[in-house]
Design a protein around this motif. Structure first.
Motif, PDB file in Angstrom:
ATOM      1  N   ILE A  45       0.820  -1.238   0.191  1.00 18.07           N
ATOM      2  CA  ILE A  45       0.042  -0.176  -0.059  1.00 18.07           C
ATOM      3  C   ILE A  45       0.928   1.226  -0.244  1.00 18.07           C
ATOM      4  N   GLU A  46       1.856   1.192   0.503  1.00 17.38           N
ATOM      5  CA  GLU A  46       2.721   2.394   0.782  1.00 17.38           C
ATOM      6  C   GLU A  46       3.527   2.456  -0.780  1.00 17.38           C
ATOM      7  N   ARG A  47       3.692   1.769  -1.334  1.00 13.76           N
ATOM      8  CA  ARG A  47       4.191   1.952  -2.643  1.00 13.76           C
ATOM      9  C   ARG A  47       3.270   2.661  -3.654  1.00 13.76           C
ATOM     10  N   PHE A  48       1.976   2.376  -3.434  1.00 11.76           N
ATOM     11  CA  PHE A  48       1.105   2.922  -4.162  1.00 11.76           C
ATOM     12  C   PHE A  48       0.368   4.276  -3.764  1.00 11.76           C
ATOM     13  N   TRP A  49       0.377   4.311  -2.280  1.00 15.79           N
ATOM     14  CA  TRP A  49      -0.131   5.300  -1.856  1.00 15.79           C
ATOM     15  C   TRP A  49       0.820   5.806  -0.647  1.00 15.79           C
ATOM     16  N   PRO A  50       1.861   6.455  -0.781  1.00 17.67           N
ATOM     17  CA  PRO A  50       2.847   7.041   0.251  1.00 17.67           C
ATOM     18  C   PRO A  50       2.101   7.642   1.393  1.00 17.67           C
ATOM     19  N   ARG A  51       2.745   7.447   2.661  1.00 19.18           N
ATOM     20  CA  ARG A  51       1.931   7.981   3.776  1.00 19.18           C
ATOM     21  C   ARG A  51       2.315   9.411   3.965  1.00 19.18           C
ATOM     22  N   ALA A  52       3.476   9.842   3.329  1.00 21.53           N
ATOM     23  CA  ALA A  52       3.812  11.260   3.225  1.00 21.53           C
ATOM     24  C   ALA A  52       2.983  11.894   2.541  1.00 21.53           C
ATOM     25  N   ALA A  53       2.513  11.526   1.595  1.00 20.37           N
ATOM     26  CA  ALA A  53       1.403  12.123   0.622  1.00 20.37           C
ATOM     27  C   ALA A  53      -0.053  11.997   0.774  1.00 20.37           C
ATOM     28  N   ASP A 157      -9.413   1.933  -8.131  1.00 21.23           N
ATOM     29  CA  ASP A 157      -9.098   3.141  -8.619  1.00 21.23           C
ATOM     30  C   ASP A 157      -7.894   3.199  -9.486  1.00 21.23           C
ATOM     31  N   PRO A 158      -7.931   4.300 -10.398  1.00 22.40           N
ATOM     32  CA  PRO A 158      -6.830   4.231 -11.253  1.00 22.40           C
ATOM     33  C   PRO A 158      -5.352   4.423 -10.763  1.00 22.40           C
ATOM     34  N   LYS A 159      -5.058   4.774  -9.556  1.00 23.01           N
ATOM     35  CA  LYS A 159      -4.061   4.785  -8.930  1.00 23.01           C
ATOM     36  C   LYS A 159      -3.912   3.830  -7.724  1.00 23.01           C
ATOM     37  N   GLY A 160      -5.047   2.961  -7.970  1.00 23.07           N
ATOM     38  CA  GLY A 160      -4.969   1.848  -6.673  1.00 23.07           C
ATOM     39  C   GLY A 160      -4.151   0.587  -6.784  1.00 23.07           C
ATOM     40  N   VAL A 161      -4.172  -0.038  -5.612  1.00 23.13           N
ATOM     41  CA  VAL A 161      -2.995  -1.257  -5.696  1.00 23.13           C
ATOM     42  C   VAL A 161      -4.223  -2.478  -5.335  1.00 23.13           C
ATOM     43  N   VAL A 162      -3.914  -3.457  -5.925  1.00 24.94           N
ATOM     44  CA  VAL A 162      -4.719  -4.859  -5.673  1.00 24.94           C
ATOM     45  C   VAL A 162      -3.525  -5.795  -5.199  1.00 24.94           C
TER      46      VAL A 162
END
Length: 246
Positions: A45-53, A157-162
């Protein structure tokens, strides 16, 4: 109507629905498997949705602000920790008794999780979308893997992770994940797994690619000498995979 549900699989798991939260019962292997699955999911999840962002995310709630779908949630063994970590979690399962057990347990521990009894393709037809979709120890139980994967693609989501965890269709998996666990040590009930539904890593990658999703990480999951499970380079038996749209 074409569906991903398999009535035999539903019946198998319905018979176990009052045992989900017994760590010494038939779900004991899944309880032992939970920590390594959570670790893998958080890292990807962090790869696709970095916590810092993500402004809503904090050290104690790293998943805050993310819409998360747990497909094949069972009694909620993964949904609950994901909710505790801040995610807005929806859990679906085709076994009604499991979703009832999951909802009851969530209420008991004070967690707000949206549990629904429906197959993935039904939820996809509503137009629902999610930032994170995971199916853990599920894809080897569905009746139509292609339909299942296409439903995931429709909801991602287009930017999501499976994220998927499953069992390789290999001789070691047949011996250990099927015969040893079900008939020798009897850690899981006989008939839990159909080896013909086990899926090789290259097959899984190709099938997701056909839906526009590139699984760019595959990691083995194996028993640890210290107890529980660990990540490993071998995909011979259990493995995890993750990725997103190309």
């Amino acid at each position: 109507m074409v569906t991903t549900t398999d009535q035999r699989e539903i019946d198998n798991f319905a018979a176990l629905s009052d045992k989900w939260w017994d760590p010494r019962g038939p779900m004991a292997p899944l309880h032992a498997f939970t920590p390594v699955r959570i670790d893998y999911m958080l890292a990807n999840i962090e790869r696709f949705w970095p916590r810092a962002a993500r402004p809503a995310a904090t050290a104690s709630h790293p998943l805050a602000g993310l819409r998360i779908l747990d497909i094949g949630c069972g009694g909620g063994l993964l949904a609950e920790p994901m909710a505790r970590l801040g995610g807005t979690v929806t859990g679906i399962d085709v076994t009604e008794a499991a979703t009832i057990a999951a909802a009851q347990h969530a209420t008991q521990v004070g967690l707000d999780i949206d549990y629904r009894c429906c197959p993935a393709e039904e939820l996809a037809s509503t137009g629902a979308t999610f930032d994170v979709i995971y199916a853990s120890e599920v894809i080897e139980h569905v009746a139509d893997r292609g339909l299942f994967i296409r439903a995931i693609a429709r909801m991602l989501d287009p930017k999501g992770v499976v994220i998927v965890t499953t069992i390789n269709r290999s001789l070691p998996a047949l011996l250990l994940a099927k015969f040893a666990l079900e008939y020798v040590v009897r850690l899981v009930p006989a008939g839990t797994h159909d080896p013909q539904k086990f899926v090789r890593p290259n097959e899984l990658r190709q099938e997701f690619a056909a839906a526009g999703i590139m699984l760019d990480d595959m990691t083995g999951l194996a028993p640890s000498p210290a107890g529980g499970f660990r990540q490993t380079g071998s995909l011979a038996i259990n493995y995890a995979a993750s990725g997103g749209f190309v």
